[in-house]
Design an enzyme around this catalytic site. Sequence first.
Site, short mmCIF file in Angstrom:
data_model
loop_
_atom_site.label_atom_id
_atom_site.label_comp_id
_atom_site.label_asym_id
_atom_site.label_seq_id
_atom_site.Cartn_x
_atom_site.Cartn_y
_atom_site.Cartn_z
N CYS A 382 0.82 -1.21 0.00
CA CYS A 382 0.00 0.00 0.00
C CYS A 382 0.86 1.27 0.00
CB CYS A 382 -0.98 -0.05 1.18
SG CYS A 382 -2.36 1.09 0.97
N HIS A 507 -3.52 -4.98 0.74
CA HIS A 507 -2.86 -5.58 1.91
C HIS A 507 -3.06 -7.09 1.87
CE1 HIS A 507 -2.28 -1.75 4.18
NE2 HIS A 507 -3.26 -1.36 3.39
N GLU A 509 -1.59 -9.29 3.39
CA GLU A 509 -1.37 -9.94 4.70
C GLU A 509 -2.67 -10.35 5.38
OE1 GLU A 509 -0.46 -6.84 3.94
OE2 GLU A 509 -1.07 -5.39 5.46
N1 GLN Z 1 -1.71 6.68 3.23
C1 GLN Z 1 -1.97 5.95 2.03
C2 GLN Z 1 -3.37 6.16 1.51
O1 GLN Z 1 -4.23 6.61 2.21
C3 GLN Z 1 -1.69 4.47 2.22
C4 GLN Z 1 -2.61 3.81 3.19
C5 GLN Z 1 -2.13 2.48 3.63
O2 GLN Z 1 -0.94 2.15 3.54
N2 GLN Z 1 -3.00 1.66 4.15
O3 GLN Z 1 -3.66 5.87 0.38
#
Ligand code: GLN
Length: 549
Positions: A382, A507, A509
């Site tokens: 992400c 994600h 995970e």
């Molecule tokens: N801050 C980034 C966003 O809002 C990534 C968010 C995250 O890593 N879950 O897109």
Amino acid sequence: MAKFVFVTGGVMSGIGKGVIAASIGKIGQVRGLRVTSVKIDPYLNYDAGTMNPYIHGEVFVTEDGGETDMDIGTYERFLDINVPKSHNITTGQVYSSVIERERRGDFLGKCVQIIPHITDEIKDRLRTIARDEAVDLVIVEVGGTVGDIESLPYLEAAREFRLEEGAANVVNVHVTLVPVLDVVGEQKTKPTQHSVQELRRIGVQPDIIVARTKAPLKPEVSRKIALFCNVEESAVFTSQDMQSIYQSPTLLDEQGMGDYLARRFQLNGRIPRWDEWRRTLEESLHSESEVNIAICGKYAGLADSYVSVNEALKHAGAASNAHVNLEWIETDRFEKEPERLNVLSRFDGVLVPGGFGSRGAEGKIKAIQYARSHDLPFLGICFGLHLALVEYARHIGIHDATSSEFDSEAKNPVIYLMPEQNNVAAKGGTMRLGAHEIMIKDKTMAYDLYGRGKAWERHRHRYEVNPKYIAEFEAKGLVFSGSSDDNRRMEILELPASRFHLATQYHAEFKSRLGRPSPPYFGFVKAALKAKPRTLQSKHIISKIGASN
Ligand code: GLN
């Protein structure tokens, strides 16, 4: 009709109640019951999405886009099910529903009160889950510690619930800590006694006590707990520190937890089938090699802030016959003293997990640059994808490339706010959340990892790859190997020329399991193992249940 197990906690928080709740669920599941779990969080937040993971632990994202307590992740990993967001009940949600109904006029003429209106709402939610999902057993974990003001309505609801459903359908489990005084080496039961007294004062008599301890309870200590807490001796269980949290279900069952539940719930003649769980667990406990992974992040102080990442790496290690040594590195330090980047030479792989905000971000970019230029396997999750793209943009000559998360006026925002987020002001539950379909390109690293052209993975973000730059990146060696929403959104990036340099917008995970590791994590750990083969030298670290779950 469904059976219910309420799990409450005493003495102090963080002793691993979630793992024990999940283990009890597993004990039912291996006996052929359809099991689900519910987590009650007595705080006023509507959900965990707006809470600081550094203090509260990870925000776990469900398939249906809930931002939930990390215990939901533990249930999913133990029970191998998708837990819907309705299973994380908070005081914020309960009160909102009751107040909404009051405004609608549902209670006309009545005075709306904690008892019965709030307690009814709590019980309704539990019954709805059991009915709609047609399960045989619902494990209900009440967050917090007995004695907290906030959890009182839930304990009252639990008391009423057993009265209404009958003792043959409800079992109360109380999890406490039995400390050992170093000077005398004696297991002390007084905190447990006090906690049970408090619970009984509220009207809840535990049927089962699970004592968290360093070593198994001595028989005389067990007897004392039974006598003073008014439970059967056969219903006092030990949950001692273990090498792996996944040993917890069999440990409890070997002490007779399953037999006790079968008797109480009148479930005779069900044979527990532990074979598969045991086999996977055994495999995970013995490794021939080890791999050193650096997680470059910001919330490095609290292991709980990234439980699912840690677990996914462990699962990937177990499937590769390798022990994964994780080290957390605060990236702030790379910004102030770039020479400290050399610490990365000790590692076999670099992972940059999800995150928010600019603090430490330039340091993470430096870590990614180090990994790319030393061909050290890299996995970005992400925020990690965002920073990997910024790093690559600067590498190919877009020197002022950044994310508009750091600078909304940036000239070259290779990562930008998703257009649909432009008019979103509220913070709670408004990110792009939950599972979405990913289309994976043929003949890419990502395709090799997944072994197919489609995946469903979970998301939690507001920013994404700015489509304006895609062609330029692709002309300069970067491949967007996964996308979604008719190719509108980039979901995976990779560098085909590297050993392993891959990042995902999602994600992965959250869907990893022991015995079924998440493909990107598995690929990353395998690549790290190949990069620098090491035979196992360091001793396995004993993981304390409470420490990571
Ligand atoms: N801050 C980034 C966003 O809002 C990534 C968010 C995250 O890593 N879950 O897109």
